[in-house]
Design an enzyme around this catalytic site. Structure first.
Site, PDB file in Angstrom:
ATOM      1  N   GLY A  11      -4.620  -5.255   7.141  1.00 60.07           N
ATOM      2  CA  GLY A  11      -5.664  -4.264   7.398  1.00 60.07           C
ATOM      3  C   GLY A  11      -6.613  -4.555   8.536  1.00 60.07           C
ATOM      4  N   THR A  30       0.843  -1.194   0.000  1.00 62.80           N
ATOM      5  CA  THR A  30       0.000   0.000   0.000  1.00 62.80           C
ATOM      6  C   THR A  30       0.878   1.244   0.000  1.00 62.80           C
ATOM      7  OG1 THR A  30      -1.815  -1.063   1.133  1.00 62.80           O
ATOM      8  CG2 THR A  30      -1.568   1.279   1.543  1.00 62.80           C
ATOM      9  N   THR A  66       0.291   1.133   6.511  1.00 66.96           N
ATOM     10  CA  THR A  66       0.291  -0.034   5.638  1.00 66.96           C
ATOM     11  C   THR A  66       0.333  -1.265   6.531  1.00 66.96           C
ATOM     12  OG1 THR A  66       1.409  -1.199   3.838  1.00 66.96           O
ATOM     13  CG2 THR A  66       2.815  -0.018   5.377  1.00 66.96           C
ATOM     14  N   GLY A 100     -10.209  -2.932   3.277  1.00 67.75           N
ATOM     15  CA  GLY A 100      -9.241  -2.957   4.389  1.00 67.75           C
ATOM     16  C   GLY A 100      -9.212  -1.636   5.136  1.00 67.75           C
TER      17      GLY A 100
HETATM   18  N1  ASP Z   1      -3.443  -2.335   4.551  1.00 63.55           N
HETATM   19  C1  ASP Z   1      -3.806  -2.844   3.264  1.00 63.55           C
HETATM   20  C2  ASP Z   1      -5.092  -3.625   3.374  1.00 63.55           C
HETATM   21  O1  ASP Z   1      -5.242  -4.388   4.321  1.00 63.55           O
HETATM   22  C3  ASP Z   1      -2.767  -3.716   2.648  1.00 63.55           C
HETATM   23  C4  ASP Z   1      -1.386  -3.112   2.574  1.00 63.55           C
HETATM   24  O2  ASP Z   1      -1.002  -2.296   3.399  1.00 63.55           O
HETATM   25  O3  ASP Z   1      -0.660  -3.459   1.638  1.00 63.55           O
HETATM   26  O4  ASP Z   1      -5.912  -3.511   2.505  1.00 63.55           O
END
Ligand code: ASP
Length: 290
Positions: free
Chosen positions: A213, A159, A210, A189
């Site tokens: 999630g 992310t 990030t 997320g």
């Molecule tokens: N936090 C993001 C999610 O859970 C994923 C990520 O950080 O890559 O959608």
């Protein structure tokens, strides 16, 4: 983040930093700087945002993004969009043009289109690397191997996010993602949910997260960290506390960037690596670990 993608990540965050800085340098708004930085990373296939994102269980790209303005606390979010190249720009349209805060799916796409954004086909966002990655994840799943997304910090999270402080003393935050690999269609997320993966208030701090999630959402982690700053904690300490809380309370893993309106900031992660970059009038740095 495996070794072979480190350079691409470092280059990607450096370029995003330059794009954001260009806006701030000419006296632009924090919100515009955040948007410019995130668009740069959405357009870079290295990251899990925009084209090149992780695929859903059924092989589609489904994107979430949020922007928040610390001066006015206006916010704009989109979830589960499939035909928008730059979801952060759609989130910005929601922030600027709508009395609502959050749009999902087709309604979000329609809103963006009605406000001048050209839609694309979902296939244009899908790349070969991700088709292969999905196939491998599903093969592992079929063979009874555990789903790494939920298993530990070795899983990949890509992310993108940015926080900025402008010359007027205003802060802003943004986060954009394709979510997690092999996710069920319709899953949203933390990234685009206010206070979870993104938050900004001039009176506390701007944050972007990030990581896995679901635990981040349950702890409303971005707001949790901003509240510590409001109570008087320095951002550098608050961001470390937030990641420690994520690990202690829910065995979660991830990272966060946090900035207050005095220009104090912090970066923390409990994953082995996280690409980051910052620039101020005092200097510039980047890394893949902090
Ligand atoms: N936090 C993001 C999610 O859970 C994923 C990520 O950080 O890559 O959608």
């Amino acid at each position: 983040m495996p070794d072979d993608v480190l350079d691409a990540h470092r280059r990607g965050v450096e370029k995003a930093l330059a794009e954001g800085w260009r806006v701030l340098e000419r006296g632009g708004k924090a919100l515009d700087a955040v948007q410019a930085a995130i668009i740069s990373m959405e357009n870079d296939e290295t990251f899990d945002a925009g084209r090149g994102s992780f695929l859903t269980r059924d092989g589609r790209v489904q994107l979430d993004a949020l922007m928040m303005d610390g001066a006015t606390m206006r916010a704009g979010g989109v979830g589960c969009v499939e035909r928008i190249r730059n979801p952060i720009a759609a989130a910005r349209l929601v922030l600027d043009e709508s009395p609502h805060v959050y749009f999902v799916g087709e309604g979000a796409e329609r809103f963006a289109q009605e406000h001048g954004m050209e839609l694309c086909r979902n296939e244009e966002l899908v790349i070969e690397r991700e088709i292969k990655r999905l196939r491998e994840a599903q093969e592992k799943e079929a063979a009874g191997h555990p789903d790494l997304t939920f298993a530990g910090p070795q899983s990949s999270h890509d992310t993108v996010g940015a926080v900025a402080l402008d010359a007027n003393g205003n802060i802003a935050a943004g986060t954009s993602t394709g979510g997690t690999l092999n996710k069920d269609p319709g899953r949203v997320g933390d990234s685009s949910l206010i206070g979870c993966g993104c938050y900004a208030d001039n009176e506390s701090a701007a944050a972007s997260c990030t990581g896995w999630g679901e635990p981040i959402m349950k702890l409303v982690l971005a707001k949790w960290a901003a509240d510590r700053v409001r109570e008087g904690m320095a951002p550098d300490a608050a961001v470390k506390e937030a990641i420690a809380y994520l690990e202690r309370r829910l065995k979660g893993h991830g990272g966060m960037i946090l900035l207050d309106s005095r220009g104090r900031f912090g970066i923390a992660h409990n994953t082995p690596r996280m690409a980051w970059a910052y620039k101020s009038t005092q200097g510039e740095r980047n890394g893949i670990k902090c």
